[in-house]
Enzyme design. Structure first.
Site, short mmCIF file in Angstrom:
data_model
loop_
_atom_site.label_atom_id
_atom_site.label_comp_id
_atom_site.label_asym_id
_atom_site.label_seq_id
_atom_site.Cartn_x
_atom_site.Cartn_y
_atom_site.Cartn_z
N ASP A 48 0.93 -1.21 -0.09
CA ASP A 48 -0.21 -0.14 0.03
C ASP A 48 0.59 1.72 0.02
O ASP A 48 0.63 1.79 1.08
CB ASP A 48 -0.93 -0.39 1.06
CG ASP A 48 -0.26 -0.34 2.30
OD1 ASP A 48 -0.64 0.45 3.07
OD2 ASP A 48 1.03 -0.78 2.80
N ASP A 93 6.92 1.40 1.78
CA ASP A 93 6.82 0.23 0.75
C ASP A 93 7.32 0.26 -0.15
O ASP A 93 7.93 -0.24 -1.31
CB ASP A 93 4.81 0.22 0.29
CG ASP A 93 4.34 -0.29 1.26
OD1 ASP A 93 3.75 1.29 2.80
OD2 ASP A 93 3.39 -1.33 1.66
N ASN A 127 -2.81 2.90 2.93
CA ASN A 127 -1.88 3.54 3.77
C ASN A 127 -2.62 4.91 3.18
O ASN A 127 -2.55 5.99 3.77
CB ASN A 127 -0.14 3.94 3.48
CG ASN A 127 0.77 3.42 4.23
OD1 ASN A 127 0.44 3.01 5.15
ND2 ASN A 127 1.38 2.43 4.04
N THR A 134 3.62 -6.03 2.39
CA THR A 134 4.00 -4.76 3.05
C THR A 134 2.69 -4.27 3.34
O THR A 134 3.10 -3.16 4.12
CB THR A 134 4.64 -3.77 2.45
OG1 THR A 134 4.75 -3.55 1.47
CG2 THR A 134 6.38 -5.08 2.28
N PHE A 143 -1.08 -0.59 11.94
CA PHE A 143 -1.60 -0.48 11.31
C PHE A 143 -1.81 -1.93 9.83
O PHE A 143 -2.93 -2.05 9.97
CB PHE A 143 -0.93 -0.32 10.20
CG PHE A 143 -1.70 1.29 9.51
CD1 PHE A 143 -1.66 0.48 8.09
CD2 PHE A 143 -2.46 1.83 9.17
CE1 PHE A 143 -2.59 0.98 7.32
CE2 PHE A 143 -3.53 2.40 8.20
CZ PHE A 143 -3.14 1.67 7.38
N ASN A 144 -1.56 -2.35 9.55
CA ASN A 144 -1.27 -3.78 8.45
C ASN A 144 -2.73 -4.55 8.75
O ASN A 144 -3.18 -4.87 8.36
CB ASN A 144 -0.29 -4.79 7.98
CG ASN A 144 0.42 -3.28 7.07
OD1 ASN A 144 -0.14 -2.09 6.56
ND2 ASN A 144 1.93 -3.42 6.63
N HIS A 192 10.14 -0.02 8.67
CA HIS A 192 9.20 -1.51 8.05
C HIS A 192 9.21 -2.50 6.88
O HIS A 192 9.42 -3.65 7.03
CB HIS A 192 7.94 -0.89 8.52
CG HIS A 192 6.97 0.24 10.19
ND1 HIS A 192 7.34 -0.59 10.84
CD2 HIS A 192 6.94 1.11 9.84
CE1 HIS A 192 7.11 0.31 12.22
NE2 HIS A 192 6.98 1.48 11.14
N ASP A 193 8.58 -1.75 5.99
CA ASP A 193 8.45 -2.73 4.61
C ASP A 193 10.35 -3.19 4.48
O ASP A 193 10.27 -4.40 4.05
CB ASP A 193 7.48 -2.17 4.22
CG ASP A 193 6.37 -1.42 4.39
OD1 ASP A 193 5.26 -1.04 3.99
OD2 ASP A 193 5.48 -2.38 5.24
O1 RIB Z 1 2.48 -0.26 10.85
C1 RIB Z 1 3.51 -0.42 9.79
C2 RIB Z 1 3.21 -0.91 8.60
O2 RIB Z 1 2.22 -0.23 8.39
C3 RIB Z 1 3.88 -0.17 6.87
O3 RIB Z 1 4.00 -1.24 6.33
C4 RIB Z 1 3.59 0.75 6.59
O4 RIB Z 1 3.55 0.84 5.44
C5 RIB Z 1 1.62 1.08 7.29
O5 RIB Z 1 1.52 0.20 5.51
CA CA Z 2 3.38 -0.61 3.83
#
Ligand code: RIB
Ligand code: CA
Length: 341
Positions: free
Chosen positions: A39, A44, A68, A155, A196-197, A270-271
């Site tokens: 996203d 990403d 996102n 991701t 979040f994901n 993160h990604d």
């Molecule tokens: O929590 C972090 C994740 O949420 C990452 O993948 C960021 O791009 C958002 O999608």
């Molecule tokens: Ca992401």
């Protein structure tokens, strides 16, 4: 003898997945076949540039999902990221997927990623439109064309994967593995409990975690240890190429939010760490674990409930990252971004 055959283009034949994105060698040690689902979202995009620049991996396609920012923007940003990648992205098709979660209300993260999802100036426009085929159909077709060979590097929210697994219930047995940036063995980031994901589509995450697919989870408990601090941003900018410059600009925007909200010296990668987990799994430590996703509304909605000590005595359904070699990870990221235009 590693013969090189002309780049396979199956698109015209109407069967099998879209063309492999680099010359396919005849050596049995083919680059690992990967579909990137996410996203974009600035991290990403950095993860996808890392993956596209890595010879260990052959990206068969990119599938965009809500997350996102809204789907029209994540699809556009997928095209932009492929344009940024230059020659290694030139033959990689990209697809639009789910524009909302399966059941939950949609959530977005424009505060973190900017309204466009890629907060950088002077980005290239996509060089071609997305394919007409739905992301879930591309995932199905490609996994069926290459049984046990395709890694799904996810991701973002897992909606596209869940749709594919629901459309073809035997598909999880044909996937090489899912590597997902998501969840956490500790607290969340979007809520105190949920990452979040996972929060963006808990029902999809539950479908994937209960599907029996081989699965590795790269959660906040390791990604928050990998921070793009000012020194690392300067190193990316110092590469002197457009990809380094764009990554530095994206991560500079990101740093401000992370400094304010989490008191970190920069944004968490993160990604890109999930991408590194595909390219170099040895950079992280893995623990087999039972992970369940909370889909009951309330304080823990979207929480990845990780049985760290095996107290449920349930069979593990994931290998969860519990440690990371951050310096070596960033060295890999820098080395691969340098290889791009
Ligand atoms: O929590 C972090 C994740 O949420 C990452 O993948 C960021 O791009 C958002 O999608
Ligand atoms: Ca992401």
């Amino acid at each position: 003898m590693r013969g090189i055959v002309a780049e396979r283009s199956l698109r015209g034949s109407g069967v099998g997945p879209a063309p492999y994105n680099r010359a396919v060698n005849t050596d049995p040690q083919l680059p690992q076949k990967v579909i990137l689902d996410g996203d974009p979202g600035l991290d990403d995009a950095v993860a996808w540039l890392l993956t596209l620049a890595s010879p260990e991996v052959g990206v068969l396609g990119i599938t965009a999902t809500h997350g996102n920012v809204g789907l029209p923007l994540t699809v556009h940003n997928a095209g932009v990221t492929l344009a940024l990648a230059g020659e290694v992205g030139a033959a990689v098709p990209y697809f639009a997927g789910a524009d909302r979660p399966l059941v939950a209300d949609a959530v977005t993260a424009a505060a973190i990623h900017g309204d466009s999802g890629l907060p950088a100036a002077g980005l290239p426009q996509p060089t071609r439109p997305p394919e007409a085929e739905h992301a879930a159909d591309f995932i199905i077709r490609t996994v069926q064309a290459y049984p046990h060979e395709v890694t799904l590097l996810a991701t973002g929210p897992l909606t596209n994967l869940a749709l594919a697994f629901r459309l073809v219930p035997e598909l999880p047995q044909l996937v090489r593995e899912v590597v997902w940036m998501g969840g956490s063995t500790a607290g969340g980031n979007r809520t105190p409990a949920a990452e979040f994901n996972a929060l963006a589509d808990p029902h999809a995450a539950r479908i994937v975690f209960e599907s029996g697919v081989p699965l590795r989870m790269v959660g906040l408990n390791v990604t928050m240890q990998c921070v793009a601090d000012p020194e690392r941003i300067a190193a990316l900018r110092g590469l002197g190429n457009r990809a380094g410059e764009v990554c530095a600009e994206l991560l500079t925007f990101y740093a401000g939010v992370y400094r304010e909200r989490y008191g970190l010296s920069g944004g968490a990668l993160h990604d890109p760490l999930a991408a590194a987990a595909v390219i170099r799994p040895d950079l992280l430590d893995w623990q087999p674990m039972r992970v369940d996703i909370e889909i009951q509304e309330g304080l823990n909605f979207g929480r990845t409930v990780c049985d760290l000590h095996g107290v449920t005595e349930l069979v593990p359904n994931a290998r969860v990252a519990v440690g990371v070699r951050d310096e070596a990870f960033f060295a890999l990221l820098l080395e691969r971004i340098e290889a791009l235009p």
